[in-house]
Design an enzyme around this catalytic site. Sequence first.
Site, PDB file in Angstrom:
ATOM      1  CB  CYS A 129      10.909  -0.262   0.274  1.00 48.14           C
ATOM      2  SG  CYS A 129      10.960   0.367  -1.394  1.00 48.14           S
ATOM      3  N   GLY A 175      15.661  -9.150  -0.542  1.00 51.84           N
ATOM      4  CA  GLY A 175      15.081  -9.806  -1.708  1.00 51.84           C
ATOM      5  C   GLY A 175      16.047 -10.056  -2.839  1.00 51.84           C
ATOM      6  CD  GLU A 231      12.569  -5.484  -5.924  1.00 50.54           C
ATOM      7  OE1 GLU A 231      13.247  -5.090  -4.951  1.00 50.54           O
ATOM      8  OE2 GLU A 231      13.044  -5.637  -7.059  1.00 50.54           O
ATOM      9  CD  GLU A 235      10.812  -2.161   6.166  1.00 46.81           C
ATOM     10  OE1 GLU A 235      10.127  -3.182   6.263  1.00 46.81           O
ATOM     11  OE2 GLU A 235      10.999  -1.557   5.089  1.00 46.81           O
ATOM     12  CD  GLU A 274       9.747  -4.638  -9.110  1.00 44.04           C
ATOM     13  OE1 GLU A 274       9.218  -5.085 -10.146  1.00 44.04           O
ATOM     14  OE2 GLU A 274       9.149  -4.443  -8.056  1.00 44.04           O
ATOM     15  CD1 TRP A 292       0.015  -1.538   3.090  1.00 38.44           C
ATOM     16  CD2 TRP A 292       0.745   0.568   3.258  1.00 38.44           C
ATOM     17  NE1 TRP A 292       0.875  -1.481   4.165  1.00 38.44           N
ATOM     18  CE2 TRP A 292       1.336  -0.194   4.293  1.00 38.44           C
ATOM     19  CE3 TRP A 292       1.077   1.918   3.172  1.00 38.44           C
ATOM     20  CZ2 TRP A 292       2.229   0.349   5.228  1.00 38.44           C
ATOM     21  CZ3 TRP A 292       1.969   2.455   4.094  1.00 38.44           C
ATOM     22  CH2 TRP A 292       2.527   1.674   5.100  1.00 38.44           C
ATOM     23  CG  ASN A 293       5.178   1.272   0.384  1.00 36.00           C
ATOM     24  OD1 ASN A 293       4.780   0.484  -0.463  1.00 36.00           O
ATOM     25  ND2 ASN A 293       6.457   1.459   0.639  1.00 36.00           N
ATOM     26  CB  SER A 331      -2.250  -3.180  -0.362  1.00 33.01           C
ATOM     27  OG  SER A 331      -2.758  -3.060   0.952  1.00 33.01           O
ATOM     28  CB  THR A 335       4.179 -10.957   3.358  1.00 35.10           C
ATOM     29  OG1 THR A 335       3.687 -10.314   4.520  1.00 35.10           O
ATOM     30  CG2 THR A 335       3.021 -11.423   2.514  1.00 35.10           C
ATOM     31  CE  LYS A 342      -3.098  -8.999  -2.128  1.00 37.27           C
ATOM     32  NZ  LYS A 342      -3.927  -7.929  -1.560  1.00 37.27           N
ATOM     33  CE  LYS A 396      22.995  -8.235   4.925  1.00 40.74           C
ATOM     34  NZ  LYS A 396      23.784  -7.147   5.566  1.00 40.74           N
TER      35      LYS A 396
HETATM   36  P1  NDP Z   1       2.835  -6.908   3.396  1.00 39.18           P
HETATM   37  O1  NDP Z   1       3.928  -7.891   3.231  1.00 39.18           O
HETATM   38  O2  NDP Z   1       2.000  -6.976   4.610  1.00 39.18           O
HETATM   39  O3  NDP Z   1       1.821  -6.981   2.167  1.00 39.18           O
HETATM   40  C1  NDP Z   1       2.250  -6.880   0.834  1.00 39.18           C
HETATM   41  C2  NDP Z   1       1.226  -7.536  -0.059  1.00 39.18           C
HETATM   42  O4  NDP Z   1       1.203  -8.936   0.213  1.00 39.18           O
HETATM   43  C3  NDP Z   1      -0.198  -7.026   0.159  1.00 39.18           C
HETATM   44  O5  NDP Z   1      -0.861  -6.965  -1.072  1.00 39.18           O
HETATM   45  C4  NDP Z   1      -0.786  -8.112   1.045  1.00 39.18           C
HETATM   46  O6  NDP Z   1      -2.180  -8.231   0.967  1.00 39.18           O
HETATM   47  C5  NDP Z   1      -0.122  -9.355   0.464  1.00 39.18           C
HETATM   48  N1  NDP Z   1      -0.132 -10.502   1.362  1.00 39.18           N
HETATM   49  C6  NDP Z   1      -0.306 -10.522   2.706  1.00 39.18           C
HETATM   50  N2  NDP Z   1      -0.272 -11.799   3.179  1.00 39.18           N
HETATM   51  C7  NDP Z   1      -0.079 -12.594   2.106  1.00 39.18           C
HETATM   52  C8  NDP Z   1       0.058 -14.001   1.935  1.00 39.18           C
HETATM   53  N3  NDP Z   1      -0.011 -14.837   2.977  1.00 39.18           N
HETATM   54  N4  NDP Z   1       0.262 -14.491   0.701  1.00 39.18           N
HETATM   55  C9  NDP Z   1       0.359 -13.652  -0.350  1.00 39.18           C
HETATM   56  N5  NDP Z   1       0.229 -12.313  -0.270  1.00 39.18           N
HETATM   57  C10 NDP Z   1       0.028 -11.781   0.950  1.00 39.18           C
HETATM   58  O7  NDP Z   1       3.529  -5.497   3.248  1.00 39.18           O
HETATM   59  P2  NDP Z   1       2.905  -4.072   3.430  1.00 39.18           P
HETATM   60  O8  NDP Z   1       1.711  -3.939   2.542  1.00 39.18           O
HETATM   61  O9  NDP Z   1       2.749  -3.777   4.865  1.00 39.18           O
HETATM   62  O10 NDP Z   1       4.065  -3.154   2.793  1.00 39.18           O
HETATM   63  C11 NDP Z   1       5.148  -2.694   3.505  1.00 39.18           C
HETATM   64  C12 NDP Z   1       6.370  -3.541   3.222  1.00 39.18           C
HETATM   65  O11 NDP Z   1       6.684  -3.524   1.837  1.00 39.18           O
HETATM   66  C13 NDP Z   1       7.603  -2.982   3.911  1.00 39.18           C
HETATM   67  O12 NDP Z   1       8.343  -4.024   4.486  1.00 39.18           O
HETATM   68  C14 NDP Z   1       8.380  -2.338   2.763  1.00 39.18           C
HETATM   69  O13 NDP Z   1       9.741  -2.187   2.994  1.00 39.18           O
HETATM   70  C15 NDP Z   1       8.082  -3.286   1.663  1.00 39.18           C
HETATM   71  N6  NDP Z   1       8.363  -2.654   0.371  1.00 39.18           N
HETATM   72  C16 NDP Z   1       9.456  -3.081  -0.351  1.00 39.18           C
HETATM   73  C17 NDP Z   1       9.804  -2.465  -1.536  1.00 39.18           C
HETATM   74  C18 NDP Z   1      10.958  -2.922  -2.343  1.00 39.18           C
HETATM   75  O14 NDP Z   1      10.985  -2.602  -3.524  1.00 39.18           O
HETATM   76  N7  NDP Z   1      11.903  -3.674  -1.816  1.00 39.18           N
HETATM   77  C19 NDP Z   1       9.040  -1.295  -2.038  1.00 39.18           C
HETATM   78  C20 NDP Z   1       7.917  -0.945  -1.208  1.00 39.18           C
HETATM   79  C21 NDP Z   1       7.601  -1.610  -0.041  1.00 39.18           C
HETATM   80  P3  NDP Z   1      -3.204  -7.473   1.951  1.00 39.18           P
HETATM   81  O15 NDP Z   1      -2.416  -6.556   2.808  1.00 39.18           O
HETATM   82  O16 NDP Z   1      -4.104  -6.784   1.020  1.00 39.18           O
HETATM   83  O17 NDP Z   1      -3.914  -8.538   2.736  1.00 39.18           O
END
Ligand code: NDP
Length: 466
Positions: A271, A443, A237, A370, A447, A138-139, A164, A219, A162, A440
Amino acid sequence: MTDNESEKSITVTNPATGEIAGTANLCNADDTKAAIEKAYAAYLKWSAVSSNRRAAILFKTAELVRRNQDELARLLTTEQGKILPEAKNEVQGFAAVYEFYASITGTALTGDALPKSDYGYAFTKREPIGVCGAIIPWNMPVLIMAWKTAPAIAAGNSIVLKPSAKTPLTALAIAALAKEAGMPDGVLEIVTGSGEVVGRALAQSRDIASLSFTGSVATGKEVEKFSCGTGKRLIMELGGSDPMVVCADADIDKAVAGAVSGRFYNCGQTCTAIKRLFVADEIADEFTAKLKAETEKITVGNGILKGIRMGPLNSREGLAGIESALERRGTGEIVSGGERLTEGAFGAGNFFEPTIVLNPDGKSPLLNEEIFGPVLPVVSVDSLESAIEYANRTPFGLGASVWTKSLRNSYTFAENIDAGIVWVNRHLKIPPEVPFGGEKASGYGRENGLDALKHYTREKTVIISP
Ligand code: NDP
């Protein structure tokens, strides 16, 4: 709305007001399967469309997104909480990514013509891989949607995304614009629902050739587990805890400005936000005084209003996470902020003051977890080498920056820091043509750039006997 209907929809809450920002379908595993089947039918046709034609539709999508940027930005602010200028910037970022992949898809996906061998002539060609999947957080929901969908679609694949459940509205609005731009039905499928159901169904599907996931480390591990044995390729990621290192020779004002935007942009929920700051002992007092002064100028409030520089956190859970990390911080001294804002209109939203914590001890969660919100721990260090050693102690390896006038410091840092992306004298932003990803626990896979386009293709070797 009946009780039954409300069970089938997601209610999106405006993080600034607590009001309902909109609703979306609460899809289930069958809906996900149906979307994958529809995407497969679309892929069979889309993969046969010329790259010129595909590029034209991507360009048109970007054009429509730019044309509707004000409306999209308002929707993004309403569902996510970020301030309007940041939302607009993100929407423009979406268009830039689509334009980039539209501009390279016709020429970048080349193969090799090989010298004649004992078996004849051989050449390689790149082909699309099929139905791809994407799970996003969602961020930065608009930009990350572009990072995942643009290269996949440009290369001739279809994709099921999918978003958020906290931010499905902008993804749906943009998919409607893509359709208006001529994107055939099924090429860009959005399935709204929970991660536990829709995300899991995408990960477990054997009909998806690639799954690109952005989200937390925990996740990400679940998604890897669900994907295991399905044969799909993965991009992960994940979270980050980016260090910023300020050397004694740095331009202090520039570094302060970089720290403020790098930490408090998007209310600290990025992130690659600066999540730990290491500053050389010699300049620590001057730097910290200026950092505190600039941080205290940040106006907090509903991001839809003019003059606001930082919006709310996206959720109550996020807010609770920040409060908990600060409570557990150990010895660090809060020199700025540190409190949730609850007075008047603030009470209905998820507002927290921009916060600086000086010299938390090495075990503090502020330096080891984090922290996804507006809290910046600042630690003074005696050398660049000790800053690098300290910075490398976390499991993360997403981004990192060094602030210095010295080429030697820049190079030493770039060479020794554990990170997928290294900036010198800047932090946070990345253009579409540059590969983006971590190492590490942050991920793997990339991208952006040519790497992402190639990820969405397979190389085929053709041998022709004369
Ligand atoms: P989450 O890991 O909670 O959720 C990410 C997505 O995964 C959402 O769409 C969520 O769905 C889905 N999800 C949740 N549970 C499952 C499951 N069991 N199986 C499959 N999909 C699932 O992260 P946040 O949304 O809280 O985002 C913040 C995180 O994202 C931070 O750690 C941030 O650092 C990272 N991030 C990394 C980036 C990068 O490029 N490395 C860039 C941006 C963010 P739902 O929530 O709808 O249930």
